[in-house]
Design a protein around this motif. Structure first.
Motif, PDB file in Angstrom:
ATOM      1  N   GLU A 110       0.820  -1.207   0.000  1.00 31.14           N
ATOM      2  CA  GLU A 110       0.000   0.000   0.000  1.00 31.14           C
ATOM      3  C   GLU A 110       0.863   1.271   0.000  1.00 31.14           C
ATOM      4  OE1 GLU A 110      -2.681  -0.145   3.273  1.00 31.14           O
ATOM      5  OE2 GLU A 110      -3.808   1.591   2.604  1.00 31.14           O
ATOM      6  N   GLU A 111       1.866   1.247   0.848  1.00 31.82           N
ATOM      7  CA  GLU A 111       2.731   2.431   0.997  1.00 31.82           C
ATOM      8  C   GLU A 111       3.440   2.746  -0.323  1.00 31.82           C
ATOM      9  OE1 GLU A 111       6.318   3.787   3.898  1.00 31.82           O
ATOM     10  OE2 GLU A 111       5.193   1.997   4.466  1.00 31.82           O
ATOM     11  N   TYR A 112       3.975   1.702  -0.928  1.00 36.20           N
ATOM     12  CA  TYR A 112       4.703   1.852  -2.195  1.00 36.20           C
ATOM     13  C   TYR A 112       3.769   2.347  -3.297  1.00 36.20           C
ATOM     14  CZ  TYR A 112       7.844   0.544  -6.074  1.00 36.20           C
ATOM     15  OH  TYR A 112       8.636   0.552  -7.195  1.00 36.20           O
ATOM     16  N   PHE A 113       2.520   1.852  -3.260  1.00 41.23           N
ATOM     17  CA  PHE A 113       1.540   2.267  -4.265  1.00 41.23           C
ATOM     18  C   PHE A 113       1.319   3.781  -4.206  1.00 41.23           C
ATOM     19  CE2 PHE A 113      -3.094   2.830  -5.403  1.00 41.23           C
ATOM     20  CZ  PHE A 113      -2.943   2.612  -6.761  1.00 41.23           C
ATOM     21  N   PHE A 114       1.159   4.293  -2.985  1.00 46.65           N
ATOM     22  CA  PHE A 114       0.922   5.736  -2.859  1.00 46.65           C
ATOM     23  C   PHE A 114       2.178   6.545  -3.201  1.00 46.65           C
ATOM     24  CE2 PHE A 114      -2.771   4.256  -0.368  1.00 46.65           C
ATOM     25  CZ  PHE A 114      -3.754   4.937  -1.078  1.00 46.65           C
ATOM     26  N   VAL A 115       3.355   5.957  -2.923  1.00 45.62           N
ATOM     27  CA  VAL A 115       4.611   6.615  -3.325  1.00 45.62           C
ATOM     28  C   VAL A 115       4.656   6.728  -4.851  1.00 45.62           C
ATOM     29  CG1 VAL A 115       7.129   6.305  -3.437  1.00 45.62           C
ATOM     30  CG2 VAL A 115       5.931   5.944  -1.272  1.00 45.62           C
ATOM     31  N   LEU A 116       4.270   5.632  -5.508  1.00 46.51           N
ATOM     32  CA  LEU A 116       4.274   5.622  -6.982  1.00 46.51           C
ATOM     33  C   LEU A 116       3.264   6.620  -7.557  1.00 46.51           C
ATOM     34  CD1 LEU A 116       4.579   1.795  -7.716  1.00 46.51           C
ATOM     35  CD2 LEU A 116       6.284   3.530  -8.219  1.00 46.51           C
ATOM     36  N   LEU A 117       2.088   6.696  -6.907  1.00 47.83           N
ATOM     37  CA  LEU A 117       1.073   7.642  -7.377  1.00 47.83           C
ATOM     38  C   LEU A 117       1.614   9.064  -7.311  1.00 47.83           C
ATOM     39  CD1 LEU A 117      -2.292   6.354  -5.797  1.00 47.83           C
ATOM     40  CD2 LEU A 117      -1.450   5.996  -8.097  1.00 47.83           C
ATOM     41  N   GLU A 118       2.315   9.346  -6.221  1.00 54.89           N
ATOM     42  CA  GLU A 118       2.878  10.690  -6.056  1.00 54.89           C
ATOM     43  C   GLU A 118       3.981  10.932  -7.089  1.00 54.89           C
ATOM     44  OE1 GLU A 118       3.724  11.606  -1.956  1.00 54.89           O
ATOM     45  OE2 GLU A 118       4.755  13.434  -2.604  1.00 54.89           O
ATOM     46  N   LYS A 119       4.827   9.911  -7.248  1.00 54.25           N
ATOM     47  CA  LYS A 119       5.930  10.024  -8.211  1.00 54.25           C
ATOM     48  C   LYS A 119       5.405  10.281  -9.627  1.00 54.25           C
ATOM     49  CE  LYS A 119       9.879   7.335  -9.864  1.00 54.25           C
ATOM     50  NZ  LYS A 119      10.589   6.070  -9.809  1.00 54.25           N
ATOM     51  N   LEU A 120       4.277   9.629  -9.942  1.00 57.05           N
ATOM     52  CA  LEU A 120       3.721   9.763 -11.288  1.00 57.05           C
ATOM     53  C   LEU A 120       2.678  10.889 -11.382  1.00 57.05           C
ATOM     54  CD1 LEU A 120       3.354   5.932 -11.980  1.00 57.05           C
ATOM     55  CD2 LEU A 120       5.034   7.457 -13.010  1.00 57.05           C
ATOM     56  N   SER A 121       2.617  11.685 -10.308  1.00 57.93           N
ATOM     57  CA  SER A 121       1.708  12.856 -10.245  1.00 57.93           C
ATOM     58  C   SER A 121       0.255  12.485 -10.521  1.00 57.93           C
ATOM     59  CB  SER A 121       2.137  13.939 -11.237  1.00 57.93           C
ATOM     60  OG  SER A 121       3.501  14.178 -11.157  1.00 57.93           O
ATOM     61  N   LEU A 122      -0.209  11.438  -9.885  1.00 55.73           N
ATOM     62  CA  LEU A 122      -1.596  11.017 -10.075  1.00 55.73           C
ATOM     63  C   LEU A 122      -2.447  11.400  -8.866  1.00 55.73           C
ATOM     64  CD1 LEU A 122      -1.042   7.450 -11.571  1.00 55.73           C
ATOM     65  CD2 LEU A 122      -2.048   9.401 -12.752  1.00 55.73           C
ATOM     66  N   PRO A 123      -3.628  11.959  -9.094  1.00 61.09           N
ATOM     67  CA  PRO A 123      -4.496  12.300  -7.959  1.00 61.09           C
ATOM     68  C   PRO A 123      -5.043  11.037  -7.305  1.00 61.09           C
ATOM     69  CG  PRO A 123      -5.612  12.714 -10.021  1.00 61.09           C
ATOM     70  CD  PRO A 123      -4.220  12.315 -10.379  1.00 61.09           C
ATOM     71  N   VAL A 124      -5.183  11.095  -5.998  1.00 62.41           N
ATOM     72  CA  VAL A 124      -5.591   9.891  -5.253  1.00 62.41           C
ATOM     73  C   VAL A 124      -7.110   9.750  -5.193  1.00 62.41           C
ATOM     74  CG1 VAL A 124      -5.455   8.793  -2.969  1.00 62.41           C
ATOM     75  CG2 VAL A 124      -3.469   9.971  -3.903  1.00 62.41           C
ATOM     76  N   THR A 125      -7.801  10.887  -5.182  1.00 57.15           N
ATOM     77  CA  THR A 125      -9.245  10.803  -4.920  1.00 57.15           C
ATOM     78  C   THR A 125     -10.111  11.159  -6.139  1.00 57.15           C
ATOM     79  OG1 THR A 125      -9.072  13.039  -4.023  1.00 57.15           O
ATOM     80  CG2 THR A 125      -9.073  11.238  -2.432  1.00 57.15           C
ATOM     81  N   LYS A 126      -9.488  11.284  -7.284  1.00 54.30           N
ATOM     82  CA  LYS A 126     -10.269  11.578  -8.493  1.00 54.30           C
ATOM     83  C   LYS A 126     -10.710  10.278  -9.162  1.00 54.30           C
ATOM     84  CE  LYS A 126      -9.565  15.656 -11.246  1.00 54.30           C
ATOM     85  NZ  LYS A 126      -8.800  16.234 -12.339  1.00 54.30           N
ATOM     86  N   LYS A 127     -11.907  10.266  -9.730  1.00 52.06           N
ATOM     87  CA  LYS A 127     -12.383   9.050 -10.391  1.00 52.06           C
ATOM     88  C   LYS A 127     -11.556   8.756 -11.645  1.00 52.06           C
ATOM     89  CE  LYS A 127     -17.102   8.583  -8.848  1.00 52.06           C
ATOM     90  NZ  LYS A 127     -18.491   8.401  -9.190  1.00 52.06           N
ATOM     91  N   ILE A 128     -11.312   7.490 -11.894  1.00 53.68           N
ATOM     92  CA  ILE A 128     -10.472   7.089 -13.029  1.00 53.68           C
ATOM     93  C   ILE A 128     -11.086   7.568 -14.352  1.00 53.68           C
ATOM     94  CG2 ILE A 128      -9.524   5.085 -14.270  1.00 53.68           C
ATOM     95  CD1 ILE A 128      -9.413   3.653 -11.527  1.00 53.68           C
ATOM     96  N   LYS A 129     -12.418   7.661 -14.380  1.00 54.72           N
ATOM     97  CA  LYS A 129     -13.061   8.068 -15.642  1.00 54.72           C
ATOM     98  C   LYS A 129     -12.685   9.497 -16.049  1.00 54.72           C
ATOM     99  CE  LYS A 129     -17.597   9.169 -13.686  1.00 54.72           C
ATOM    100  NZ  LYS A 129     -18.955   8.684 -13.579  1.00 54.72           N
ATOM    101  N   SER A 130     -12.190  10.276 -15.078  1.00 51.32           N
ATOM    102  CA  SER A 130     -11.791  11.648 -15.415  1.00 51.32           C
ATOM    103  C   SER A 130     -10.315  11.721 -15.829  1.00 51.32           C
ATOM    104  CB  SER A 130     -12.044  12.571 -14.215  1.00 51.32           C
ATOM    105  OG  SER A 130     -11.139  12.253 -13.171  1.00 51.32           O
ATOM    106  N   PHE A 131      -9.629  10.591 -15.799  1.00 48.06           N
ATOM    107  CA  PHE A 131      -8.198  10.564 -16.141  1.00 48.06           C
ATOM    108  C   PHE A 131      -7.992  10.631 -17.661  1.00 48.06           C
ATOM    109  CE2 PHE A 131      -6.068   8.280 -12.281  1.00 48.06           C
ATOM    110  CZ  PHE A 131      -6.686   9.173 -11.429  1.00 48.06           C
ATOM    111  N   SER A 132      -6.858  11.204 -18.054  1.00 51.29           N
ATOM    112  CA  SER A 132      -6.482  11.175 -19.467  1.00 51.29           C
ATOM    113  C   SER A 132      -5.910   9.789 -19.777  1.00 51.29           C
ATOM    114  CB  SER A 132      -5.423  12.233 -19.739  1.00 51.29           C
ATOM    115  OG  SER A 132      -4.233  11.880 -19.052  1.00 51.29           O
ATOM    116  N   LYS A 133      -5.676   9.516 -21.060  1.00 48.03           N
ATOM    117  CA  LYS A 133      -5.131   8.215 -21.462  1.00 48.03           C
ATOM    118  C   LYS A 133      -3.774   7.966 -20.782  1.00 48.03           C
ATOM    119  CE  LYS A 133      -4.219   5.306 -25.404  1.00 48.03           C
ATOM    120  NZ  LYS A 133      -3.438   5.211 -26.605  1.00 48.03           N
ATOM    121  N   GLY A 134      -2.973   9.016 -20.760  1.00 46.40           N
ATOM    122  CA  GLY A 134      -1.656   8.900 -20.144  1.00 46.40           C
ATOM    123  C   GLY A 134      -1.740   8.616 -18.654  1.00 46.40           C
ATOM    124  N   MET A 135      -2.693   9.279 -17.984  1.00 48.30           N
ATOM    125  CA  MET A 135      -2.855   9.063 -16.532  1.00 48.30           C
ATOM    126  C   MET A 135      -3.300   7.624 -16.248  1.00 48.30           C
ATOM    127  SD  MET A 135      -4.703  12.637 -15.667  1.00 48.30           S
ATOM    128  CE  MET A 135      -4.924  12.612 -13.894  1.00 48.30           C
TER     129      MET A 135
END
Lengths: 287, 212
Positions: A110-135
């Motif tokens: 879990e910890e590593y997952f959130f580290v990766l999300l931060e590293k890849l500049s991904l929002p944690v609480t936004k719905k995936i459907k609002s993500f771009s293809k790259g995100m």
């Protein structure tokens, strides 16, 4: 222990008019293998067969030393997968996805997952459907890494990513295979990425395996002889892998660049990129 | 399995909210309608509402390729299907609980109600929901989720048809065709539960042979 993370031998799958025929290659442990080929060549069919998503007609596949027919959930725990596009329910947020996957992967970090999300500049609480293809691609990669797999199987994982993020991801791949137990099989259209990171290149064309070779052998040995028609006629047919005519110039793909330089001193012999090798195989003619 | 069930609920979340709001609105409908004959139907609708939206969520998951990715997870195919059926069971249970709230509302408002008639509403909702999902899910697994609304409607009609068939078969014992007879209700519920089990086994089989 088996020295290969993945062994594919004689893989055959018929799909209506399309046939994936007698595909054989290996992914040695601690290496990155790039799977290349044009659209519809059979890359995804190969990956889907390896993952057991489609039933192969013939051949043998062994993942992490286990035949595909005997792959258990424990083995799957060690395989990270990224498909092109979205892989997850679009109503979820990365935070909810974490809760889902925590309940599925015993090795979920879990910890590593959130580290990766931060590293890849991904929002944690936004719905995936609002993500771009790259995100979405970045999220899939974060998921694939977060359960500490031994083998990553990636289908067009870097498509849709900008060059800077792609470079970061490629660094992650290289870091991953620093551990010699870890391996990656990645299919990609972006051959320049594979030139950077791959150790082996597997080229599939119209469902057939054209070659499976170390990348360095391709880049160091293969070459393109550029010449006129008169010189082209003098080239030994044995040396020609493929050729094509462009305006007044003939381009000839040869497997031994150094030998070609000596043999045809009047022609220009240049190193071939993976892209050019692929193009000549696909668009060129065989001798 | 826990993660898979959790995912099913997360992906249905927005649809479930709509179902909940509609079912919750029905809880207070007896206060306006004030007709004991409609109560069983209200309860039946409440039970069915939670199942009615599953097709849309299953379709969304198929489009997002989650059902393909799911196969790469460290779980058996039977666990993936098992998680779906547990989710369906929980949804039906939610419908039953909301239906119970309606009964409480009727009681608190001091209106007259009949236990047998309320039980029939429960049975009808239960049979409609269980048979619909038992038919709908394996069919969608086989042909895809694109026509989920049509499959749901046909499954619901098939469920109603089956209830009529059971009532017709039992008519010599129940003094003519009587859908409200406790024997018809009990038999229909038993048949529905049996179909749920058969549907699970059929879905596991379809899923095992399906190519993604």
């Amino acid at each position: 222990m088996n020295r290969n993370a993945l062994t594919v031998s004689g893989l055959t799958k018929k799909y209506g008019e399309f046939t994936l025929s007698d595909i054989s290659f290996e992914v040695p442990r601690g290496t990155i293998t790039g799977l290349i080929g044009e659209n519809g060549a059979g890359k995804s069919t190969t990956l889907n067969s390896i993952l057991g998503l489609i039933h192969k007609d013939e051949g043998n596949i062994s993942i992490l030393g286990t035949p595909i027919e005997e792959v258990t959930p424990e083995i799957r725990q060690k395989i990270g997968v990224v498909f092109d596009g979205t892989n997850f329910s679009e109503e979820l947020t990365p935070k909810k996805l974490n809760k889902v996957l925590k309940g599925i992967y015993g090795s979920w970090d879990e910890e590593y997952f959130f580290v990766l999300l931060e590293k890849l500049s991904l929002p944690v609480t936004k719905k995936i459907k609002s993500f771009s293809k790259g995100m979405k691609a970045k999220l899939s990669i974060a998921v694939a890494f977060a359960h500490h797999p031994k083998l990553l199987i990636l289908d067009e994982a870097t498509s849709g990513l900008d060059p800077i993020v792609r470079d970061d991801i490629l660094d992650m791949f290289l870091e991953f295979v620093q551990d010699e137990e870890n391996s990656i099989l990645v299919s990609s259209h972006i051959t320049s990425d594979l030139e950077k990171v791959a150790d082996y290149i597997v080229f599939i064309y119209e469902g057939r395996l054209i070659f499976s070779k170390p990348k360095d052998e391709l880049l160091e040995n293969y070459g393109i002889v550029k010449c006129g028609m008169a010189q082209f006629d003098l080239i030994d047919q044995q040396d020609i892998i493929a050729y094509r005519k462009q305006d007044y110039e003939w381009q000839v793909l040869v497997a031994d660049r150094n030998s070609a330089e000596k043999k045809y001193p009047n022609a220009l012999v240049i190193p071939a990129t993976i892209d050019e090798i692929m193009l000549l195989y696909v668009k060129g003619e065989n001798s | 399995m826990k993660g898979l069930i959790r995912n099913n609920f997360y992906s249905m979340e927005s649809n479930l909210k709509i179902s909940f709001i509609m079912a919750a609105a029905f809880v207070f409908s007896p206060l306006i309608i004030n007709n004991a004959n409609t109560y069983p139907m209200i309860i039946a609708i409440q039970v069915f509402l939670f199942i009615a939206n599953t097709g849309t969520s299953l379709h969304a998951d198929e489009v997002a390729k989650w059902n393909k990715f799911e196969l790469t997870l460290p779980v058996k195919r039977s666990a993936i299907i098992g998680a779906k059926y547990i989710t369906f069971a929980i949804l039906i249970l939610c419908g039953l609980l909301i239906g119970f709230c309606t009964v409480i509302c009727i009681s608190l408002s001091g209106q007259a109600w009949n236990l047998l008639s309320i039980l029939w509403g429960y049975e009808y909702g239960l049979v409609l929901s269980i048979i619909s999902i038992s038919l709908m899910y394996p069919v969608m697994l086989k042909i895809g989720t694109e026509k989920n609304e049509l499959v749901l409607i046909l499954s619901a009609f098939a469920a109603i048809g089956l209830m009529f068939l059971i009532a017709a078969v039992l008519s010599p014992i129940t003094d003519g065709m009587n859908l409200h007879h406790p024997l018809v209700g009990g038999t229909s519920t038993s048949v529905a539960l049996l179909m749920f089990l058969i549907s699970f086994m059929a879905s596991v089989n379809i899923h095992k042979n399906k190519e993604f």
